[in-house]
Design a protein around this motif. Sequence first.
Motif, PDB file in Angstrom:
ATOM      1  N   ARG A 171     -22.827 -28.363  -6.193  1.00 17.74           N
ATOM      2  CA  ARG A 171     -24.348 -28.397  -7.648  1.00 17.74           C
ATOM      3  C   ARG A 171     -23.630 -28.601  -8.892  1.00 17.74           C
ATOM      4  NH1 ARG A 171     -23.115 -23.518  -4.286  1.00 17.74           N
ATOM      5  NH2 ARG A 171     -22.309 -21.624  -6.030  1.00 17.74           N
ATOM      6  N   GLY A 172     -22.244 -29.244  -9.108  1.00 20.81           N
ATOM      7  CA  GLY A 172     -22.083 -29.629 -10.338  1.00 20.81           C
ATOM      8  C   GLY A 172     -20.864 -28.738 -10.963  1.00 20.81           C
ATOM      9  N   GLY A 173     -20.212 -27.679 -10.117  1.00 22.05           N
ATOM     10  CA  GLY A 173     -19.597 -26.378  -9.998  1.00 22.05           C
ATOM     11  C   GLY A 173     -17.892 -27.100 -11.176  1.00 22.05           C
ATOM     12  N   THR A 174     -17.851 -26.581 -12.044  1.00 29.89           N
ATOM     13  CA  THR A 174     -16.707 -27.010 -13.144  1.00 29.89           C
ATOM     14  C   THR A 174     -15.342 -26.503 -12.506  1.00 29.89           C
ATOM     15  OG1 THR A 174     -16.365 -24.816 -14.133  1.00 29.89           O
ATOM     16  CG2 THR A 174     -18.062 -27.005 -15.164  1.00 29.89           C
ATOM     17  N   ASP A 175     -13.716 -26.541 -13.421  1.00 27.82           N
ATOM     18  CA  ASP A 175     -12.889 -25.928 -12.742  1.00 27.82           C
ATOM     19  C   ASP A 175     -12.805 -24.566 -13.629  1.00 27.82           C
ATOM     20  OD1 ASP A 175     -10.553 -27.583 -15.111  1.00 27.82           O
ATOM     21  OD2 ASP A 175     -12.408 -26.666 -15.145  1.00 27.82           O
TER      22      ASP A 175
ATOM     23  N   VAL B 157     -10.333 -30.116  -7.174  1.00 30.29           N
ATOM     24  CA  VAL B 157     -11.557 -31.158  -6.833  1.00 30.29           C
ATOM     25  C   VAL B 157     -12.672 -30.909  -7.718  1.00 30.29           C
ATOM     26  CG1 VAL B 157     -13.703 -30.763  -5.197  1.00 30.29           C
ATOM     27  CG2 VAL B 157     -11.264 -30.648  -4.795  1.00 30.29           C
ATOM     28  N   ALA B 158     -13.028 -29.788  -8.605  1.00 26.40           N
ATOM     29  CA  ALA B 158     -14.388 -29.786 -10.033  1.00 26.40           C
ATOM     30  C   ALA B 158     -13.755 -30.773 -10.239  1.00 26.40           C
ATOM     31  CB  ALA B 158     -14.806 -28.267 -10.572  1.00 26.40           C
ATOM     32  N   ARG B 159     -12.416 -31.049 -11.336  1.00 22.50           N
ATOM     33  CA  ARG B 159     -11.899 -32.091 -11.689  1.00 22.50           C
ATOM     34  C   ARG B 159     -11.726 -33.386 -11.769  1.00 22.50           C
ATOM     35  NH1 ARG B 159      -7.999 -27.969 -13.052  1.00 22.50           N
ATOM     36  NH2 ARG B 159      -6.548 -29.122 -11.261  1.00 22.50           N
ATOM     37  N   GLY B 160     -11.820 -33.662 -10.506  1.00 25.67           N
ATOM     38  CA  GLY B 160     -11.506 -34.838  -9.191  1.00 25.67           C
ATOM     39  C   GLY B 160     -10.759 -35.279  -9.255  1.00 25.67           C
TER      40      GLY B 160
END
Lengths: 456, 262, 170
Positions: free
Chosen positions: C113-117, C146-149
């Motif tokens: 759902r687009g969570g950030t770091d 993971v959020a950062r890719g």
Amino acid sequence: MKAVGARLPRYDGIEHVTGRTQYVDDVRVPGTLWTKALRSPAHSATFDGLDTSKAEAMPGVHAVITWKDVPLLEYGHLSALGIPADEPLLAKDEVRYKGQPIALVAAEDEETAMAAVEAIGIELEEREPLLDIRRAFDDDAPKIHQWGNWYPHFEGEMDCRQIRKGSIDDAFAQADTIVQGVYRPAAIEHVPLETQVSLVVPEANGRLTIYSCTQALYFSMGVVAAHLGLPLNKLKVVGGTVGGGFGGKVDTATETMCALLAQKSGRPVKWRWTREEEFLCSSTRAPWHMEVADAVTKDGWILGRKMLTLHDSGAYARFSPYGLTKHSFHHTGAYTIPNLHFDGYVVFTNRVPTTAMRGFGVTSVSFATETHMSRIADVLGLDPYEVRLKNANRIGDTSPNRIVYTDPSTVPVVKALAGGMDVELAPEYAAMGPGQREGDLLPEHLVAQLADPEDH
Amino acid sequence: MTQATEVLLPASPDEASEQFGDGDDVTVIGGGTIVVPELTHGRLVPKKALLLSRAGLDTLAHQGDTVTIGAGLPVHRLAELADDAQALAECALNVADYEVRRQGTVGGNVCAQPGPDAPRGDLQGPLLALDAVARSTGAGGERSEPLEDFLASRDGRLLLDLSFERPAASAFAALRYPHTHAYTVLAVSGVRTTSGETRLAATGVAEHGVRLHRAEGAVDDRGVAALADVELADDALASAWYRERALPVLVRRVLATLEEAA
Amino acid sequence: MKLTVNGISHELTSPPLATLLDVLREELGITSPKAGCEQGGCGSCTVLVDGEPQRACLTPLAAVDGSEVTTVEGLGSPEELSAVQQAFTHHYAAQCGFCTSGMMIAAEAYVARGGTDDHEAIQEALGGHVCRCTGYVKIIDAVAAVARGDSFDLTTTAPSAGMTNLGGVS
């Protein structure tokens, strides 16, 4: 050595993240029965009229066990360390803590097992419980254990763990001040995410396969063998996958009872505790009561320590005498105190028996010692880092039980703490190391306790 | 045991009312967060279980200044009312955790009986301060009444929705402690209506949430006056002694926030 | 009653009030969701129901009849781990592993759902999940990664980055 210093992935890491790690409750054996226990609702009571006939007759119930089904009802888990047996596997005639197991049912499903437990008849007569260790020594306290209210089987049949070193009277006479403190850490629950659980499968060849969450596989194997009167080669224990233990899964809490139910029913039997049982009935880290009186000089030397410890063992001894013994060896903590008078008691109460938890026996006295060091600094108006550095264990110093320190870490650790807290130590303290005492760091009172570390 | 329970799964609000009937022997299950553990651990064996998951009660409607919340609305959706009733949104986001808020319903929270060890029903607080009207069905059919009255006599009633008029301002203050995990020890909600009236309510102070009428009417220290509105008891979360000292502080904070919003 | 679990549909024999947790573990033999407390307090039973993280121990089967359920077994396999699974491995986010299933499901949903770091946002999303082993630091680090890719070298683990800021003064 390729592994030392390397950042290695966990050997079970991939299993954990793919959900493939098999905990006891994940093992699937066809025909497994579910178990529920009748547990004491009272802190302390006698009982009779234990009647399991209705439960046994219920459709779907395969076996019910009580104390009568246990070949050896009482087995001392640490008898090899000289701690005699005192605890029945299942209660007989009386219960000594709320939650104590009285009878167990193995049935086709959880709901049937619960209904069968409800159908067990029992008449309890409650007694006044003893819940405060300080009261255990009063003449009018309830007598709650066959050995008396505190453990009497230390070496030489002593009723306390004693340490005596040097002369505490001289230390108190020479002191500028006596600094006292009382420390009472409370019980702590382990709260592993995986509750107590075991699955026992009776094999066609007469052996029992025990899937266990124990932290101590061979130890638990020995406990089951002793209670059941079986040679070890009749048992196969499958374990090593523990969903959190922290010391609480050394108690062999479910394996023996499942084994009895498996034998009696001829079916695989699993007992998985609910979270409520885990909180209310599983063993905890013990509560402690520690009284410390240190004889100190006005410039911060600790000449002697007089200490009394009461350890709350709960209703039975389990591992408490062992924990208290470790506690006694460490009762001066990271510091060298030459004159000692320590008495420690393992005290019984009508609470769930206590057990090991990380740093068993020692975290309590570390807490007391460190708090007390700061209290000493506070009372004397001295810097708490300096008081610690002066009295710190150094090479050649000796512990309460006469172990000679050859590589103590107190000085570098305290200096690192000061650094981490951005505290600037006075130059003579900043220059200190853990080397053998000499000069100003070797006052009169520390001479006699000094030993030659090369000799040891 | 629960194998013998009759499971009712209404597909509309009307069906829900019909199947609830007069509520005899019916256990209502909203999201399941409170009732299902009772079933799992054998503490509750319903004769009939009315599951509201598909009953279409998860509505949230605005009509002029009136907001109507369906009893089946998941708790987390009250965040959508942040502009209409800040206290209610804030209280909702303080309930449990992300997942439980999405599963638990407003009705389940409001109608929860006190737990064995601790109070429940956090949402009762702001809804009482909003003087919400509870529409319910049961023996004798449908009726609407102030939430305060509904809470005192909710046996045999199925809550359908709650309505309130948008206030001029609202405020929420709670004791949030990590050691109590998902549970709120004590909370106070306050509302100032468009006509200038101030209403106060608290949870964690009695069997269920209560209006702080005496505090509302007091001239002097309304924080201390609130103590006369409550029946404090020790429970697993905190002692009566502690709540007695904390309640006036929360009341004063709420009143201060309401004043700032003036 | 019907469920599609990890892409496979099942006709179930469990009674309507059986919990989703019991249906998964006992009827279907899918054991990654755990019975940590069976009262919704620990998060070890969390699975995705129609994409949303939900406590399986609190969910009656009848309430999710016809739904799509995803468990850890459906996130990836040892040959093809999802980003969250890789992150948890590389960042040493599992010790005993018992809470890990629930944590990863919550993490997958958070990232989806687009969570950030942002550490506070991660704590809020995973706030219903209890871990007694790790102290949470590396779990939060894994989710943030993971959020950062980030991409992950599974032959080694991430170096200690010092204490994760869990909301106090940095």
